[in-house]
Scaffold this active site. Sequence first.
Site, PDB file in Angstrom:
ATOM      1  N   CYS A 151       0.879  -1.179   0.000  1.00 44.63           N
ATOM      2  CA  CYS A 151       0.000   0.000   0.000  1.00 44.63           C
ATOM      3  C   CYS A 151       0.914   1.227   0.000  1.00 44.63           C
ATOM      4  O   CYS A 151       2.109   1.100  -0.240  1.00 44.63           O
ATOM      5  CB  CYS A 151      -0.948  -0.012   1.201  1.00 44.63           C
ATOM      6  SG  CYS A 151      -0.102   0.013   2.799  1.00 44.63           S
ATOM      7  N   THR A 152       0.389   2.391   0.284  1.00 44.39           N
ATOM      8  CA  THR A 152       1.192   3.617   0.162  1.00 44.39           C
ATOM      9  C   THR A 152       2.317   3.705   1.188  1.00 44.39           C
ATOM     10  O   THR A 152       3.485   3.862   0.846  1.00 44.39           O
ATOM     11  CB  THR A 152       0.294   4.864   0.284  1.00 44.39           C
ATOM     12  OG1 THR A 152      -0.782   4.759  -0.632  1.00 44.39           O
ATOM     13  CG2 THR A 152       1.089   6.140  -0.013  1.00 44.39           C
TER      14      THR A 152
END
Length: 324
Positions: free
Chosen positions: A199-200
């Site tokens: 994810c980020t």
Amino acid sequence: MSILHNIVSKKELKRRMFFETEPRLTLSFYKYFFIKNTQEYRDRLYKTFYKYNVLGRIYVASEGINAQISVPKKYYSILKKFLYNFDIELNNLRINKSLDNEKSFWVLCVKIKKKIVQDGIKEHFFNPNNVGIYIQSEQVNSMLNDKKTIFIDMRNSYEYAIGHFENAIEIKSITFREQLKKVIQLMAYAKNKKIVMYCTGGIRCEKATSWMLFNGFKHVYHLEGGIIGYVHDARKNGLPVLFKGKSFVFDNRMSEKISDEVISYCKQCGKSSDVYINCKYSSCHLLFIQCENCSVKFHSCCSLECMKKYKFYMLNNDLKKISY
């Protein structure tokens, strides 16, 4: 008793941000650990962050802390030391520095939440501290070239659209809660395969690995520091960055450029574009991708209908000003 929340208008805060010239760093961090008194924890954080002109969004919950903040560069070392000493659980906390440092936040908001990331998990015996194996850029690149390894993107569909690892599986959804339900069903065939989740910044994929392990998956990995951590580590070690496109961010910047590839398209004409905007007609405010030509043609609106409504709204406002 001091006021521990913002009392300045949104318009004024945005004006201040626009005219500010002081160099800033955009940072993010999270940690899953038990917080007994969330209100006291929140208030102590707010006082110090306010003192050092920190802007951004911080969530505090009994399960931990999640923060995306903009810090004056001159105070970075002070705030880093403050966090390390604030709680023994935050000692040597991993702090991600953003890939760029454009103006990201204009207000300080420290909120108490039920969870630092909304997951919808209600199972009593679920342990978020039982997580997958962290991997860094060298191993990430090696596993990307291994056809037996499956990469899963644990971000929302609109994040995936403008940037992702090649061949990474998109779990189509607009919420993390929905993704966690889907990923177990969609990946049921791969319980004994190597799975890499990302994810980020790491907070969602870390919890996702816990959920996968809880549901019987055997070999689960995740990127240390998420996409941001991967890019920093790859560049630091002179390794190729294999993420394509942009990384979506939840602040005023909307995205961070990672590679030169544009892998997404304008909603209106289909031309290559990776620029997200919100529809100019405030009652719509749809988040969508729009190219420069369509931005001019539609006045930054998502459709002809919204453009007409926006023009009508602006005309009425102008007439009201004239009448006064």
